[in-house]
Design a protein around this motif. Structure first.
Motif, short mmCIF file in Angstrom:
data_model
loop_
_atom_site.label_atom_id
_atom_site.label_comp_id
_atom_site.label_asym_id
_atom_site.label_seq_id
_atom_site.Cartn_x
_atom_site.Cartn_y
_atom_site.Cartn_z
N ARG A 37 0.83 -1.21 0.00
CA ARG A 37 0.00 0.00 0.00
C ARG A 37 0.86 1.25 0.00
O ARG A 37 0.50 2.26 -0.62
CB ARG A 37 -0.93 -0.01 1.21
CG ARG A 37 -2.10 -0.97 1.09
CD ARG A 37 -3.04 -0.86 2.27
NE ARG A 37 -2.46 -1.41 3.48
CZ ARG A 37 -3.06 -1.38 4.67
NH1 ARG A 37 -4.23 -0.80 4.79
NH2 ARG A 37 -2.47 -1.91 5.72
N SER A 38 1.98 1.21 0.69
CA SER A 38 2.89 2.36 0.71
C SER A 38 3.49 2.59 -0.67
O SER A 38 3.65 3.74 -1.10
CB SER A 38 3.99 2.14 1.74
OG SER A 38 3.46 1.99 3.03
N TYR A 41 0.90 4.18 -2.67
CA TYR A 41 0.71 5.54 -2.18
C TYR A 41 1.77 6.48 -2.75
O TYR A 41 1.46 7.58 -3.20
CB TYR A 41 0.77 5.53 -0.65
CG TYR A 41 0.79 6.89 -0.01
CD1 TYR A 41 -0.37 7.65 0.10
CD2 TYR A 41 1.97 7.41 0.50
CE1 TYR A 41 -0.35 8.90 0.70
CE2 TYR A 41 2.01 8.66 1.11
CZ TYR A 41 0.84 9.40 1.20
OH TYR A 41 0.88 10.64 1.79
N SER A 45 1.08 9.51 -5.47
CA SER A 45 1.13 10.77 -4.73
C SER A 45 1.67 11.92 -5.57
O SER A 45 1.30 13.08 -5.34
CB SER A 45 1.99 10.61 -3.47
OG SER A 45 3.33 10.29 -3.82
N LEU A 97 -3.48 3.99 6.12
CA LEU A 97 -2.42 3.11 5.63
C LEU A 97 -1.65 2.47 6.77
O LEU A 97 -1.24 1.31 6.67
CB LEU A 97 -1.45 3.90 4.74
CG LEU A 97 -1.98 4.33 3.37
CD1 LEU A 97 -0.97 5.22 2.67
CD2 LEU A 97 -2.30 3.12 2.51
#
Length: 238
Positions: A37-38, A41, A45, A97
């Protein structure tokens, strides 16, 4: 039918020990869902923060330029409110998150804002210090998104390229008769390794790079959390 009543000897219950669950902190593991997920992200972003930055610069410039005709003042408050929503959205996204619960003070302030009217929301929601903080956070978010995006792409691409290099070498060799390992590190240092040994070495190095990249991405996510001023008081598994 056996009518005998069997009694438990005294002291048996005291001797039975129920295993107590360990209260120790769970061990951190690489490749967890939060790592994936990071990565997602950080990848998405960059375009989002570009939109944030353009909205902030354009809104503030228009509000200052339209101040003489009295349109700039409400526009300024609207832009300030929009920046506040952007910062809160980013903070909530980081909390989701990292599975960080919200504090009770934030819930209380949100209830006050919901009860208040439109003008009262503007009055309650605008603070000079918070406005300056939001500008600094969005500018820092814009810069960090570029850096973190570049680092994430570089680390993920390096790990994937090393892991898939044996397969790519065979594909290029069989289809286009192209030896992409002709000028490899082994040929440069004159290391006489067979092709399977080179494949294994690239695969091992790729897995090591993937583990390091997973740790580095989690570290970048923690840096992002600190930059967005999201508290992390409780111990969470990450």
């Amino acid at each position: 039918m056996n009518d005998k009543v069997y009694t438990r000897p005294i002291g048996v219950l005291e001797s039975i020990q129920v295993p107590v669950e360990s209260q120790s902190k769970p061990r951190k593991r690489g490749g967890s869902p939060k790592t994936y997920r990071s990565i997602l992200y950080f990848l998405i972003s960059l375009p989002i923060t570009i939109v944030y930055f353009v909205f902030m610069v354009t809104g503030l410039a228009l509000s200052i330029g339209l101040t003489p005709i009295f349109i700039g003042i409400p526009l300024f408050f609207a832009v300030a409110k929009g920046l506040d929503y952007i910062v809160k959205f980013e903070q909530e996204l980081v909390r989701s998150l990292l599975d960080i619960p919200r504090s009770t003070e934030e819930h209380r302030s949100d209830r006050q804002m919901e009860v208040a009217g439109f003008l009262q929301r503007i009055k309650l929601g605008f603070h000079g210090a918070d406005f300056a903080r939001n500008i600094m956070l969005i500018m820092g978010r814009f810069v960090s998104s570029i850096v973190f995006f570049s680092l994430t792409v570089a680390m993920v691409a390096t790990a994937l390229s090393l892991i898939t290099l044996p397969v790519l070498h065979q594909i290029f060799l069989q289809t286009m008769d192209l030896n992409i390992l002709e000028n490899s590190v082994f040929a440069l240092f004159n290391i006489q390794w067979t092709l399977p040994q080179q494949y294994i070495s690239y695969l091992v190095v790729g897995l090591v790079v993937a583990v390091i990249a997973s740790w580095a991405i989690r570290l970048l996510m923690d840096v992002q959390r600190r930059m967005l001023l999201v508290p992390y008081e409780e111990v969470q598994q990450y």
